[in-house]
Design an enzyme around this catalytic site. Sequence first.
Site, PDB file in Angstrom:
ATOM      1  N   ASP A   1      13.155  57.737  19.921  1.00 55.42           N
ATOM      2  CA  ASP A   1      13.503  58.694  18.862  1.00 55.42           C
ATOM      3  C   ASP A   1      13.033  58.150  17.523  1.00 55.42           C
ATOM      4  O   ASP A   1      12.904  56.934  17.331  1.00 55.42           O
ATOM      5  CB  ASP A   1      14.998  58.976  18.834  1.00 55.42           C
ATOM      6  CG  ASP A   1      15.853  57.737  18.574  1.00 55.42           C
ATOM      7  OD1 ASP A   1      15.524  56.650  19.108  1.00 55.42           O
ATOM      8  OD2 ASP A   1      16.847  57.834  17.833  1.00 55.42           O
TER       9      ASP A   1
ATOM     10  N   GLU B   1      18.665  55.556  19.266  1.00 52.99           N
ATOM     11  CA  GLU B   1      18.872  54.338  18.476  1.00 52.99           C
ATOM     12  C   GLU B   1      18.977  54.628  16.992  1.00 52.99           C
ATOM     13  O   GLU B   1      19.748  53.974  16.271  1.00 52.99           O
ATOM     14  CB  GLU B   1      17.727  53.348  18.744  1.00 52.99           C
ATOM     15  CG  GLU B   1      17.958  51.951  18.178  1.00 52.99           C
ATOM     16  CD  GLU B   1      17.561  51.804  16.708  1.00 52.99           C
ATOM     17  OE1 GLU B   1      18.023  50.845  16.062  1.00 52.99           O
ATOM     18  OE2 GLU B   1      16.798  52.657  16.212  1.00 52.99           O
TER      19      GLU B   1
END
Length: 370
Positions: A76, A137
């Site tokens: 991400d 994350e």
Amino acid sequence: MTSKSLDTLCTWIRTESPTHDVAGVNLMMDLVTAQMQDAPVAVERVRGEDGLGDALVLRAGPQSDEPAILVMSHLDTVHPVGTIERDLPLRIDGDRIYGPGVYDMKGGAFFALEAFKEVARQGSAARPMVFLVTPDEEIGSPMTRPIIEDLGRRSAYALVTEPARDGGKIVTSRKGVGRFDVHVEGRPAHAGSRHQDGRNAIYEAARQILAIEAMTDYQRGVTTTVGMISGGTAVNTIPQHCHFPVDLRVVTAADGEALTAAIRGLRAHNPDMRVTVTGDMNRPPYECSEGTSRLFDHAKALASEIGFDLVSSPRAGGGSDGNFTAAIGIPTLDGLGIDGDGAHTLQEYGLVSSIAPRQQLMRRLLETLR
């Protein structure tokens, strides 16, 4: 780095994957799965929860109960969809490759997966290998933290492919991160005719913010930041509500506990008003243990054999998934990703020349960590 590998990395960069874009994140997971199809790698896909994309757990190497080498990457990014078209187009300028997420951290994830696949094919792993690819994350890993800690407890080492620091330095310690939300409630009133009846939530929030910012102590490595604030409904109305988040960074677990108690203990100065605080430490401090220090020395020796000098950076201010493994006592090496600069900015780039030697370092770590 071969032209084919560079083309594949460019495909990754074109596949925009901000954390909350489930389709983009899952497409990245599809690309990783396809990358492993011609290797002896078992792929487990973990369905995303709470509006987040999927995670992947890849397993390879010796089939034994011996503690594994755990590699961790996230796919991400912080850049919204459309960034590559509008503000940060994919381009290669000399040794630099620009694009959203190339430095943080698609470049590092890509070459680490290539090293993982190569070692799996050759059957040269020193231990069982587990590669965790996460979708969350950048928002603190709310979905995958239990997976990280579970895999960490069954591992001998953790290797994290967050980007290298300041010219290629590795990371052996990070600050802990706390995140809090503060809500101040006052009493609304007309700003002209009933001013005295109102209790201004923004005014009270300002006093609380001054107290929070005053908790910063650079000598102890403690920082507190209020970077956003919202409140009020109209210019001629005493505001009833005000909200703001708080970012906390600490070096030690003890300071994390103390500052958490201080922030949660905030009270309104005016008894007619109410202050409510929610939140906690998001990532525990990642301290350089004796095991991590030995792991760094091993990696430094391997890098010297490859032909470059591996240097440890000062304690990093940002958190990573390595905070979780380090906090449960697993020797953890971070910053193993691509060299470059501009993480989370519109000038983000990676250095193409850093990819091959760092891929080789990852391969050698997987082959030699016993």
